[in-house]
Design an enzyme around this catalytic site. Structure first.
Site, short mmCIF file in Angstrom:
data_model
loop_
_atom_site.label_atom_id
_atom_site.label_comp_id
_atom_site.label_asym_id
_atom_site.label_seq_id
_atom_site.Cartn_x
_atom_site.Cartn_y
_atom_site.Cartn_z
CG ASP A 137 -1.76 1.05 1.25
OD1 ASP A 137 -2.80 1.16 0.61
OD2 ASP A 137 -1.61 2.15 2.29
CD GLU A 155 -2.26 1.83 -3.17
OE1 GLU A 155 -3.60 1.97 -3.68
OE2 GLU A 155 -1.69 2.10 -2.30
#
Length: 621
Positions: free
Chosen positions: A444, A481
Site C-alpha cells: 500500500d 502503489e
C-alpha cells in the site's frame, strides 16, 4: 524544559555547538536530502560522551546573538543519532537464545529510562507479575523468561520522554514484534509458531501452485469478510471468517462440496486466474475483534427505496463499531487479524489463517498479502492502538522540519528511511513468507518507501530457501502503489519507490495510465470523463467539459496510446506510431500533460488494471 522570554529554561546540562560549515556533509545529505541548505552544527569532541545520556531526555537547541540575547530555539529530532548509535540486528520479541539455551523477550527502546515486563497468566483480566528488564549498550531491554509461559500474555511498561507531550510518560504497550495477541490487540501472546497444534494437516507438505513467470500473474482482489458474510451456503458461525474458505469446516461430511464463493473462485481459476489478493489481514484497529463487542444493523433496510438516505444514515451510526472495515489501519504487523477468527482471544487465529492459505492453494490459487507499512493506525502515548510510538516516541514516524508528524498517507506516516523501521519491514515480510507460506505482497502507498527499502526486501525474500525455510522466496512477487506525492515526492527525502524510479527493479507498480486511458476519470479529472472502454467520442455521455465531438475524438486517440503502451509492457524504450503520426518511445509520450507515459524496463514491473477497491470501478464509470 520550557521557553520564556529569556530563552530555554529548566535544562540540566548544556554544551556549545560550533558552526562547521554552511552545507551539510555529503554523507548526511545522501540520507536526509530535504535538509539541503541547512547550517552544519557540530558538538565539540569532548562532549560526545554525553550524547547517549541525552537520548533519554528532552533536547533543545538555542540560538543567541553575540550579546547573549536569545534569537530562537527549537527541539531536536533524534532519529539519525539513534540510527548511528543504537541500530542492532540482535533478536527482538519473544525468541529462543541458543547461546544461553533459554527463552528471552526483548524490545528495542534506546530512549527509555525504564522498561518492565508485565506477565499475565490470564488472557483477559487478572493481575500482572512485574519483572525488571535489563538494557544493553544497543538500547535493547531483555528478560529471560521461564519455558512454561507458552500461551500466556505479556506487555511492556515503558518510562520514556515523549516529544508530543514534552514530558516523561509511563505507558503500557504490546510488543511490536508480537506474533499473536489477545482480542483487540490488548496483550501480546507467547506462542510457538512451529507447534503442530497450530498447523493444519499436511501444512508443510501441501503443494503451492506453481508460477513460471511473474508476467503470468493475474490477481483478484478479495476482502475476507465480504467473501462470505452474506453467503447463504456458508454456516452462520463461519460468516466473515478465515474458515469460510475451508471445505473441511464448511461441510465436514461433504469434502467435495463448494460454497457459492468457493465455486466462483474455482470458476475464475479455471478461466486463468492464479492469485488472490487479500485486503489487509494483519491485526488492524478499526474493527472490534470479539463478536459480542460488534454492533449490527437491527433495522430492515430493504423497506426503503434505493435513493433513500436512511440506509447510509443507519450504517454510519454504527460504522465505528461494526464488523467491517477495509483494514488499512495497522496495529500489529506480524499478527493475523482477530475479527476473522472464530476465537480471537487465543492462538486459533494462526491455525485458521494457515488453513485459509492452504485451502486457496488447493483451489490452484496463490495468495497475495496486502501490507501497509506506510502508516500506523495511531501514535502518541495514550491510544491503545499506538505501539511503536509508545516505545520510541518520535522515531518510527516521519516528521516535518518543524517536528510535526507527516500525514500525507492519511495518518501517522512511518519513516522507512530509519534503519530500525526498515528492519521491522524486512523481518515482517519474511515472517509472513516463512510461517504462512504466502506467495506475494502488495504494498500500500509503496511510493512512500524507498528504493533501498524495497531492494532490501527483495533480497531478503530471494534468500529464503525451500529446504531451510519451507519456501523459495525467489518466486514471491512484490508490487504496489508507486504513487509519487506528499513529503517524499520528487525524491525530496531520497530515491523513493515511485513509478519513475522503479525501472530495472523488477518490482511491480500499478499502471494508472491503463486505468485512466480505458476508464476515463482519475484523480486529475472529474469522474464523468469517459475513456477508451467507456464511450469517449463513440457514445458521449453529454458532459460538456469533454469538448466537441472533434475534441473528444482527438482525446480518444491519445488515450488509446495510453492503453497500447500499457499492453506493450509499459516499456519506456518501446517505440510505436502514436496518434499524431510520430514514432515515439513510451518515455517520450505524455500522460496528463507532463508525466512520461511509459516508465518501466521490464514487463514484470507493469501491473495492468482498470479498477480496484479504490475509486470508481469500470461499472461505476
Amino acid at each position: 524544559m520550557h521557553v520564556t522570554g529569556k530563552g530555554v529554561e529548566g535544562a540540566e546540562d548544556w554544551v556549545p555547538l560550533r558552526i562547521a560549515g554552511l552545507n551539510i556533509p555529503a554523507d548526511v545529505m545522501a540520507k536526509y536530502p530535504h535538509l539541503y541548505g541547512s547550517t552544519h552544527l557540530e558538538i565539540e569532541p569532548q562532549y560526545l560522551d554525553k550524547v547517549r545520556e541525552w537520548c533519554r531526555g528532552q533536547v533543545a537547541v538555542s540560538v543567541e546573538s553575540h550579546t547573549g540575547r536569545v534569537l530562537d530555539c527549537t527541539g531536536v529530532q533524534l532519529a539519525g543519532m539513534l540510527d548511528d548509535l543504537y541500530y542492532t540486528d540482535e533478536p527482538l520479541g519473544d525468541h529462543y537464545c541458543k547461546q544461553t539455551q533459554s527463552h528471552v523477550i526483548s524490545v528495542w527502546a534506546p530512549t527509555a529510562q525504564k522498561v518492565e515486563l508485565l506477565h499475565f497468566w490470564e488472557l483477559r483480566g487478572g493481575q500482572a507479575d512485574v519483572h525488571t528488564m535489563k538494557k544493553n549498550e544497543k538500547g535493547v531491554w531483555s528478560f529471560r523468561r521461564p519455558g512454561d509461559w507458552k500461551d500466556t500474555a505479556y506487555k511492556y511498561r515503558v518510562t520514556v520522554f515523549c516529544p508530543w507531550t514534552n514530558q516523561i510518560e509511563t505507558v503500557e504497550v504490546t510488543d511490536p514484534y508480537s506474533r499473536c495477541t489477545t482480542g483487540n490487540g490488548e496483550r501480546s501472546l507467547l506462542v510457538d509458531l512451529n507447534s503442530p497444534a497450530l498447523m493444519p494437516p499436511g501444512w508443510w507438505e501441501h503443494r503451492v501452485p506453481g508460477l513460471t513467470h511473474w508476467t503470468d500473474v493475474s490477481v483478484y482482489e478479495l476482502h475476507i469478510r465480504d467473501f462470505s458474510a452474506t453467503d447463504p451456503s456458508v454456516p452462520h458461525h463461519l460468516h466473515g471468517k478465515y474458515r469460510a474458505f475451508c471445505r473441511q469446516h464448511l461441510y465436514p461430511n461433504e469434502p467435495r462440496r463448494l460454497s457459492h464463493g468457493l465455486a466462483h473462485l474455482k470458476s475464475l481459476q479455471e478461466a486463468g486466474l492464479n492469485h488472490i489478493h487479500l485486503l489487509p489481514s494483519y491485526d488492524f484497529g478499526s474493527v472490534p475483534e470479539r463478536p459480542e463487542e460488534q454492533a449490527y444493523v437491527q433495522e430492515d433496510l430493504s423497506q426503503y427505496p434505493p435513493d433513500s438516505e436512511r440506509q447510509q444514515q443507519v450504517i454510519l451510526s454504527i460504522a465505528d463499531r461494526d464488523a467491517f472495515n477495509w483494514g488499512y489501519d495497522p496495529v500489529h504487523y506480524g499478527v493475523p487479524e482477530g475479527s476473522y477468527s472464530t476465537a480471537p482471544d487465543g492462538p486459533m487465529r494462526i491455525l485458521e489463517y494457515r488453513e485459509m492459505v492452504q485451502a486457496l492453494h488447493s483451489l490452484g490459487l496463490r495468495v497475495v498479502l496486502d501490507v501497509v507499512y506506510n502508516h500506523t493506525f495511531a501514535s502518541g502515548p495514550y491510544s491503545q492502538n499506538s505501539v511503536l510510538d509508545k516505545i520510541v516516541p518520535g522515531y518510527y514516524h516521519r516528521r516535518q522540519e518543524d517536528g510535526e508528524m507527516c500525514h500525507s498517507t492519511c495518518c501517522n506516516n512511518t519513516a522507512s528511511e530509519h534503519r530500525m523501521f526498515e528492519r521491522l519491514m524486512i523481518e515482517d515480510i519474511t515472517h509472513w513468507a516463512r510461517h504462512y507460506r504466502v506467495d506475494g505482497f502488495r504494498f500500500d502507498i509503496m511510493g512512500h518507501h524507498f528504493i533501498s527499502n524495497m531492494t532490501a526486501i527483495r533480497n531478503a525474500l530471494n534468500s529464503l530457501a525451500l529446504e531451510r525455510d519451507g519456501v523459495d522466496g525467489r518466486h514471491i512477487y512484490i508490487y504496489g502503489e508507486a504513487w509519487d506525492f506528499g513529503e517524499v515526492a520528487l525524491n525530496q527525502r531520497g530515491r523513493n519507490a515511485s513509478q519513475h524510479n522503479l525501472g530495472g527493479s523488477r518490482i511491480g507498480a500499478f499502471n494508472d495510465r491503463m486505468r485512466d486511458g480505458a476508464m476515463g476519470g482519475s484523480p486529475y479529472q472529474p469522474p464523468d470523463c469517459q475513456g477508451f472502454a467507456t464511450g469517449l467520442a463513440t457514445d458521449p455521455n453529454g458532459a460538456h467539459h469533454q469538448g466537441s465531438a472533434q475534441e473528444q475524438l482527438a482525446t480518444l486517440l491519445h488515450r488509446t496510446d495510453w492503453v497500447r503502451f500499457a499492453l506493450a509492457g509499459n516499456l519506456k524504450d518501446f517505440e510505436a506510431v502514436v496518434a499524431d503520426g510520430r514514432l515515439l518511445a513510451g518515455q517520450h509520450d505524455t500522460y496528463h500533460g507532463n508525466q512520461p507515459l511509459a516508465y518501466g524496463c521490464d514487463p514484470a514491473e507493469n501491473v495492468v488494471f482498470n479498477g480496484c477497491h479504490d475509486n470508481e470501478a469500470i461499472f461505476d464509470q
